[in-house]
Motif scaffolding. Structure first.
Motif, PDB file in Angstrom:
ATOM      1  N   THR A  39       0.819  -1.212   0.000  1.00 26.78           N
ATOM      2  CA  THR A  39       0.000   0.000   0.000  1.00 26.78           C
ATOM      3  C   THR A  39       0.858   1.270   0.000  1.00 26.78           C
ATOM      4  O   THR A  39       2.082   1.219  -0.101  1.00 26.78           O
ATOM      5  CB  THR A  39      -0.955  -0.006   1.208  1.00 26.78           C
ATOM      6  OG1 THR A  39      -0.188  -0.038   2.403  1.00 26.78           O
ATOM      7  CG2 THR A  39      -1.914  -1.190   1.148  1.00 26.78           C
ATOM      8  N   GLU A  66      -7.622  -7.088   5.058  1.00 31.17           N
ATOM      9  CA  GLU A  66      -7.348  -6.180   6.172  1.00 31.17           C
ATOM     10  C   GLU A  66      -6.749  -4.847   5.723  1.00 31.17           C
ATOM     11  O   GLU A  66      -6.267  -4.068   6.534  1.00 31.17           O
ATOM     12  CB  GLU A  66      -6.402  -6.845   7.172  1.00 31.17           C
ATOM     13  CG  GLU A  66      -7.000  -8.050   7.872  1.00 31.17           C
ATOM     14  CD  GLU A  66      -6.040  -8.699   8.860  1.00 31.17           C
ATOM     15  OE1 GLU A  66      -5.111  -8.013   9.343  1.00 31.17           O
ATOM     16  OE2 GLU A  66      -6.226  -9.895   9.127  1.00 31.17           O
ATOM     17  N   PRO A 117      -6.511  -1.149   5.020  1.00 35.68           N
ATOM     18  CA  PRO A 117      -7.306  -0.018   5.513  1.00 35.68           C
ATOM     19  C   PRO A 117      -8.192   0.560   4.403  1.00 35.68           C
ATOM     20  O   PRO A 117      -7.809   0.571   3.230  1.00 35.68           O
ATOM     21  CB  PRO A 117      -6.244   0.991   5.951  1.00 35.68           C
ATOM     22  CG  PRO A 117      -5.049   0.152   6.289  1.00 35.68           C
ATOM     23  CD  PRO A 117      -5.078  -0.980   5.292  1.00 35.68           C
ATOM     24  N   GLU A 151      -8.962   3.439   3.344  1.00 39.51           N
ATOM     25  CA  GLU A 151      -8.425   4.493   2.473  1.00 39.51           C
ATOM     26  C   GLU A 151      -7.465   3.958   1.420  1.00 39.51           C
ATOM     27  O   GLU A 151      -7.138   4.651   0.462  1.00 39.51           O
ATOM     28  CB  GLU A 151      -7.758   5.618   3.279  1.00 39.51           C
ATOM     29  CG  GLU A 151      -6.479   5.228   3.980  1.00 39.51           C
ATOM     30  CD  GLU A 151      -6.660   4.749   5.418  1.00 39.51           C
ATOM     31  OE1 GLU A 151      -5.685   4.821   6.180  1.00 39.51           O
ATOM     32  OE2 GLU A 151      -7.765   4.290   5.768  1.00 39.51           O
ATOM     33  N   TRP A 152      -7.034   2.704   1.563  1.00 36.22           N
ATOM     34  CA  TRP A 152      -6.097   2.109   0.613  1.00 36.22           C
ATOM     35  C   TRP A 152      -6.670   0.899  -0.111  1.00 36.22           C
ATOM     36  O   TRP A 152      -5.945   0.162  -0.760  1.00 36.22           O
ATOM     37  CB  TRP A 152      -4.811   1.720   1.324  1.00 36.22           C
ATOM     38  CG  TRP A 152      -4.039   2.858   1.894  1.00 36.22           C
ATOM     39  CD1 TRP A 152      -4.007   4.153   1.461  1.00 36.22           C
ATOM     40  CD2 TRP A 152      -3.170   2.805   3.026  1.00 36.22           C
ATOM     41  NE1 TRP A 152      -3.179   4.904   2.248  1.00 36.22           N
ATOM     42  CE2 TRP A 152      -2.643   4.095   3.231  1.00 36.22           C
ATOM     43  CE3 TRP A 152      -2.780   1.792   3.883  1.00 36.22           C
ATOM     44  CZ2 TRP A 152      -1.759   4.402   4.242  1.00 36.22           C
ATOM     45  CZ3 TRP A 152      -1.891   2.092   4.902  1.00 36.22           C
ATOM     46  CH2 TRP A 152      -1.385   3.386   5.074  1.00 36.22           C
ATOM     47  N   GLU A 153      -7.969   0.698  -0.052  1.00 34.65           N
ATOM     48  CA  GLU A 153      -8.560  -0.479  -0.694  1.00 34.65           C
ATOM     49  C   GLU A 153      -8.288  -0.538  -2.198  1.00 34.65           C
ATOM     50  O   GLU A 153      -8.210  -1.615  -2.771  1.00 34.65           O
ATOM     51  CB  GLU A 153     -10.059  -0.557  -0.424  1.00 34.65           C
ATOM     52  CG  GLU A 153     -10.357  -1.151   0.923  1.00 34.65           C
ATOM     53  CD  GLU A 153     -11.832  -1.469   1.115  1.00 34.65           C
ATOM     54  OE1 GLU A 153     -12.684  -0.886   0.413  1.00 34.65           O
ATOM     55  OE2 GLU A 153     -12.110  -2.312   1.993  1.00 34.65           O
TER      56      GLU A 153
END
Length: 116
Positions: free
Chosen positions: A6, A60, A62, A64-66
């Protein structure tokens, strides 16, 4: 499930994670690493090796980083001939970029882009 690199990796590109991967799932871009979701065997070895804490299991990541889940998938195909399985020096500006947030706009997705 695969692991996903990420935002914190951008402009740092530590490669300790790639060196411990038993199946060569990492691909190298100009200023970022990705994990090929079809090569990843969920061994978890890379997570502890990442000093930027940039690697997560895909379920898992986060919120905002999908989008990095699809990004890893897409770029691992584009960078298929850039397998990395050994440790290299991080990028020269790693100290300046380490710990910064919201680095996505600085991601270089193409090796050609880097030479421009």
């Amino acid at each position: 499930m695969a692991y996903v690199v990420t935002d914190p990796c951008i402009q740092c590109k530590h490669t300790n994670c790639a060196a411990v991967c038993p199946v060569d799932a990492f691909r190298e871009g100009p200023n970022f690493l990705v994990i090929d979701p079809f090569e990843c065997i969920d061994c978890d070895a890379c997570v502890a090796e990442c000093p930027e804490e940039a690697i997560f299991p895909d379920d898992e990541v986060p919120l905002e980083w999908e989008d990095y889940i699809d990004l890893n998938d897409r770029l691992s195909e584009e960078w298929d001939d850039h397998v990395i399985n050994e440790a290299k020096e991080p990028l020269p500006e790693v100290d300046e970029w380490s710990g910064r947030e919201n680095k996505r706009e600085h991601l270089i997705e193409s090796w050609e882009e880097e030479t421009v």
